[in-house]
Design a protein around this motif. Structure first.
Motif, short mmCIF file in Angstrom:
data_model
loop_
_atom_site.label_atom_id
_atom_site.label_comp_id
_atom_site.label_asym_id
_atom_site.label_seq_id
_atom_site.Cartn_x
_atom_site.Cartn_y
_atom_site.Cartn_z
N VAL A 86 -61.26 25.90 -34.15
CA VAL A 86 -60.65 25.43 -32.91
C VAL A 86 -59.94 24.12 -33.19
O VAL A 86 -60.46 23.25 -33.89
N SER A 114 -65.09 32.86 -22.74
CA SER A 114 -65.13 32.61 -24.18
C SER A 114 -65.77 33.80 -24.89
O SER A 114 -66.50 34.59 -24.30
N ILE A 118 -64.20 31.02 -29.16
CA ILE A 118 -62.83 30.80 -28.72
C ILE A 118 -62.57 31.51 -27.39
O ILE A 118 -63.37 32.32 -26.94
N LYS A 119 -61.46 31.17 -26.78
CA LYS A 119 -60.95 31.84 -25.59
C LYS A 119 -59.47 32.14 -25.81
O LYS A 119 -58.83 31.55 -26.69
N ASN A 171 -63.07 19.15 -29.40
CA ASN A 171 -62.81 20.58 -29.34
C ASN A 171 -63.80 21.31 -28.44
O ASN A 171 -63.43 22.19 -27.66
N ASP A 172 -65.09 20.96 -28.53
CA ASP A 172 -66.11 21.62 -27.71
C ASP A 172 -65.86 21.35 -26.23
O ASP A 172 -65.97 22.26 -25.39
N LEU A 198 -62.61 23.15 -25.04
CA LEU A 198 -62.81 24.58 -24.93
C LEU A 198 -63.57 24.91 -23.65
O LEU A 198 -63.26 25.90 -22.96
N SER A 199 -64.55 24.10 -23.29
CA SER A 199 -65.33 24.36 -22.07
C SER A 199 -64.47 24.19 -20.82
O SER A 199 -64.76 24.79 -19.77
N THR A 250 -56.70 29.35 -26.74
CA THR A 250 -57.26 28.30 -27.58
C THR A 250 -56.35 28.01 -28.77
O THR A 250 -55.96 28.94 -29.49
#
Length: 208
Positions: free
Chosen positions: A137, A43, A62-63, A32-33, A36-37, A66
């Motif tokens: 997330v 974000s 979050i963004k 997830n990390d 997300l990046s 997401t």
């Protein structure tokens, strides 16, 4: 790693119809990390407001776009139950707007407020409350969290063998067909592998 692991992830992660499953929370958090990046956009980090002490999971980053999963039942008539998957469409200070992507309410836009979360443990000598969005997330989720769901496309990430009886069966049986199932197994050197160990407690069958 000697292979493009996250290219594999992107190849199966079209958010509304693809799911990534992994055995442990640590594996899920890693996926997830990283995902997300790699998601375009700015974000936003939401801090929690706690009483007496902070608890694990205080921060939610979050963004827009997401995928998230609900951690509490909010409104069953709108399909907002524990385990519901959504995609964030707008981020406000006090609410999140998100689109439901599973269940009978698929496509609905809903608002998710911050709520007060209280740990269930009775060992605490004093009450603890944490005010935060009840979401996590969810580019990936644990195999156990996926139980009961029927999914069109599933990617199973196994950096190590599953650790409990029946867990591998649960992961592989989430997909509706073999064509919708992809598996990535890696060995201790992070190289792709072609087999994994299934965990079966044979004592379960002794009384049958």
């Amino acid at each position: 790693m000697q292979f493009n692991f996250f290219q594999f992830i992107f190849s199966i992660c079209l958010l509304k119809i693809h799911y990534i499953l992994a055995p442990k929370n640590g594996d899920v958090d890693k996926l997830n990390d990283k995902m997300l990046s790699m998601l375009p956009g700015q974000s936003r980090t939401y801090m929690s407001a706690g009483t007496f002490c902070n608890t694990e999971g205080d921060i939610v980053e979050i963004k827009e776009g997401t995928p998230i999963i609900l951690l509490r039942n909010l409104n069953q008539s709108e399909g907002l139950c524990n385990g519901t998957r959504l995609v964030v469409t707008r981020m406000g200070d006090k609410v999140l707007e998100a689109e439901v992507i599973i269940g009978s309410n698929i496509g609905d836009l809903v608002l998710i407020p911050r709520i007060s979360l209280t740990p269930q443990s009775t060992r605490m000598p004093f009450p603890i409350k944490r005010r935060q969005f009840p979401v996590k997330v969810a580019f990936a989720m644990t195999i156990n969290k996926s139980q009961g769901q029927t999914l069109k496309n599933v990617g199973v990430y196994l950096p190590e063998p599953v650790f409990s009886h029946g867990q591998l069966y649960v992961a592989l049986s989430r997909a509706t067909s073999p064509d919708g199932l992809k598996i990535l197994i890696v060995n201790r050197d992070d190289d792709p592998w072609d087999y994994t160990k299934n965990i079966v407690y044979r004592e379960i069958f002794d009384a049958l």
